[in-house]
Design a protein around this motif. Structure first.
Motif, PDB file in Angstrom:
ATOM      1  N   SER A 280       2.776  -0.974   6.958  1.00 52.09           N
ATOM      2  CA  SER A 280       4.057  -1.818   7.763  1.00 52.09           C
ATOM      3  C   SER A 280       4.006  -3.122   7.175  1.00 52.09           C
ATOM      4  N   GLY A 281       5.097  -3.861   6.753  1.00 50.94           N
ATOM      5  CA  GLY A 281       5.077  -5.041   6.130  1.00 50.94           C
ATOM      6  C   GLY A 281       6.374  -5.656   6.356  1.00 50.94           C
TER       7      GLY A 281
ATOM      8  N   SER B 180      -2.978  -6.826  -2.337  1.00 54.58           N
ATOM      9  CA  SER B 180      -4.187  -7.526  -1.942  1.00 54.58           C
ATOM     10  C   SER B 180      -5.425  -7.000  -2.706  1.00 54.58           C
ATOM     11  N   GLY B 181      -6.228  -7.830  -2.639  1.00 51.07           N
ATOM     12  CA  GLY B 181      -7.788  -7.604  -3.259  1.00 51.07           C
ATOM     13  C   GLY B 181      -8.473  -6.877  -2.446  1.00 51.07           C
ATOM     14  N   THR B 182      -9.975  -7.016  -2.755  1.00 46.30           N
ATOM     15  CA  THR B 182     -10.967  -6.074  -1.942  1.00 46.30           C
ATOM     16  C   THR B 182     -11.031  -6.785  -0.538  1.00 46.30           C
ATOM     17  N   GLY B 183     -11.274  -5.843   0.547  1.00 48.07           N
ATOM     18  CA  GLY B 183     -11.172  -6.358   1.912  1.00 48.07           C
ATOM     19  C   GLY B 183      -9.987  -6.215   2.679  1.00 48.07           C
ATOM     20  N   GLN B 184      -9.964  -5.984   3.911  1.00 49.01           N
ATOM     21  CA  GLN B 184      -8.838  -5.855   4.697  1.00 49.01           C
ATOM     22  C   GLN B 184      -7.973  -7.096   4.744  1.00 49.01           C
TER      23      GLN B 184
ATOM     24  N   THR C 117       2.485  -6.324   2.775  1.00 46.77           N
ATOM     25  CA  THR C 117       2.138  -5.367   3.904  1.00 46.77           C
ATOM     26  C   THR C 117       0.777  -5.439   4.310  1.00 46.77           C
ATOM     27  N   ASP C 118       0.723  -4.914   5.568  1.00 47.44           N
ATOM     28  CA  ASP C 118      -0.579  -5.186   6.112  1.00 47.44           C
ATOM     29  C   ASP C 118      -1.264  -3.983   5.396  1.00 47.44           C
ATOM     30  N   ASP C 119      -2.805  -4.353   4.844  1.00 48.85           N
ATOM     31  CA  ASP C 119      -3.539  -3.062   4.502  1.00 48.85           C
ATOM     32  C   ASP C 119      -3.704  -1.952   5.381  1.00 48.85           C
TER      33      ASP C 119
ATOM     34  N   ARG D  78      -0.159  -3.850  11.560  1.00 53.45           N
ATOM     35  CA  ARG D  78       0.499  -2.657  12.121  1.00 53.45           C
ATOM     36  C   ARG D  78       0.520  -1.446  11.093  1.00 53.45           C
ATOM     37  N   SER D  79      -0.367  -1.387  10.214  1.00 59.06           N
ATOM     38  CA  SER D  79      -0.529  -0.477   9.512  1.00 59.06           C
ATOM     39  C   SER D  79      -1.845   0.486   9.939  1.00 59.06           C
TER      40      SER D  79
END
Length: 374
Positions: free
Chosen positions: A54-55, A74-78, A108-110, A115-116
């Motif tokens: 979701s984004g 994005s990079g590493t980590g939620q 977007t959310d990871d 909401r992902s």
């Protein structure tokens, strides 16, 4: 935030901007302002029956019928869709700035964040590359988006993911990376931990050199284990054989004395995962030479996580190897891994800094996109 392998170390121890965009660069971290009239569309992208991303898709309000677009990885980590860390929201800041430049942005959310749905810990860099291509496909169906002008912007590990994606699909029109990983995974692991250790301000040189030497040994044991084989038996055998040869003084310096067993158990719990093993085996030469679209890459000269000199040099060699002549690599003085102006460049400093992201980075992205797509 976004620290490739950072937990391993913890175990061991102004450019001129267009007037229309200027106001979006000068806001405080908690007051990102979008251009008046731009649209923020909620977008969902199905990965499979159980994972849905979701984004927010930001559409500029400039009267144009179709726009170039950027997908942020994005990079590493939620991370949530804004790339939030402390008071900072760099992805939101990028979206606001580019909207003022006439460029749409999907962030977007990871997996498993906001909401992902899905479980972030079960995914690998290759999965994030596949997610990126699904987002590109979703954007191609969106009104107001030019399907021929959709590119990817990746931060840190996301920089590796967008190179993977660009190799695998002709739908990617361009690539932008911020502190994008451009060395092989084992080298990246060593460089990052060496940088963090050397940046430790309250430790002496003996402590630093001892930890660097030990971790390089440990990472070498892991790298030697064939893919598909569990780490525990081989790595523990090497570790305990090594321990028998070390004096107590060294084990105390490494904080291993009386915690030898718990250290290796915790390390293996983190390291013997699909994500870690694939990242350790990551080889950019398998992807970057096959990326033929325009590339814009930024590195911070004070970045201790993805060091600028080694990564920018290797990226350029691989792009040249593949015959790509349409690239620009910029090493930014005074910037850290998050593309902020900083003092030391260490992760502990990120949250306390004033910027979400350096204005000159945004300005160069905007100008580069304008040269090609406006």
């Amino acid at each position: 935030m976004k620290n490739i392998f950072l937990f391993i170390f913890l175990f061991a121890c102004l450019q001129i901007f267009p007037a229309s965009a200027r106001e979006y660069l000068s806001q405080a971290s908690d007051t990102v302002v979008f251009p008046v009239g731009c649209e923020g569309r909620e977008i969902t992208v199905a990965v499979n029956d159980t994972i849905c991303l979701s984004g927010t898709l930001t559409i500029p309000a400039d009267g144009q019928k179709s726009h170039p677009a950027v997908v942020i990885i994005s990079g590493t980590g939620q991370q949530d869709r804004d790339g939030t860390f402390g008071p900072h929201r760099p992805f939101c800041r990028i979206a606001a700035y580019l909207a003022a430049q006439g460029v749409a942005v999907l962030r977007t959310d990871d997996r498993g964040t906001g909401r992902s749905t899905g479980v972030y810990a079960e995914a690998t860099t290759r999965d994030f590359a596949d997610d990126a291509l699904l987002m590109v496909a979703a954007l191609k169906r969106q009104p107001g988006i030019d399907p021929q002008r959709i590119g990817l912007l990746g931060h840190s590990e996301g920089g590796a993911a967008v190179m993977m994606a660009a190799k695998n699909s002709s739908d990617v029109a361009f690539v932008i990376t911020l502190a994008g990983l451009s060395t092989d995974g084992l080298t990246a692991l060593k460089l990052q931990n060496n940088g963090l250790i050397r940046a430790a301000r309250y430790q002496n040189d003996i402590w630093k050199e001892a930890n660097i030497a030990f971790l390089e040994q440990l990472f070498g044991w892991v790298a030697a284990v064939p893919a598909g084989q569990r780490l525990e038996e081989s790595v523990k055998a090497e570790y305990y054989a090594w321990l028998k040869q070390q004096p107590d003084t060294l084990l105390k310096i490494l904080n291993l004395k009386h915690r030898e067993d718990i250290y290796i158990s915790r390390y293996l719990q983190a390291a013997d995962t699909r994500w870690y093993r694939e990242m350790m085996a990551y080889e950019p030469a398998d992807y970057v030479p096959f990326v033929r679209v325009p590339v814009l890459a930024f590195y911070g000269e004070k970045d201790v996580m993805v060091p600028a000199a080694e990564n920018s040099d290797h990226l350029e060699r691989l792009l040249k190897q593949g015959g790509n002549t349409c690239y620009r690599i910029v090493n930014m003085p005074g910037l850290n891994h998050m593309m902020q102006h900083c003092i030391y460049g260490i992760p502990d400093e990120y949250v306390s800094l004033e910027e979400d992201i350096a204005p000159e980075v945004l300005g160069r992205i905007g100008e580069w996109l304008k040269e090609r797509y406006k």
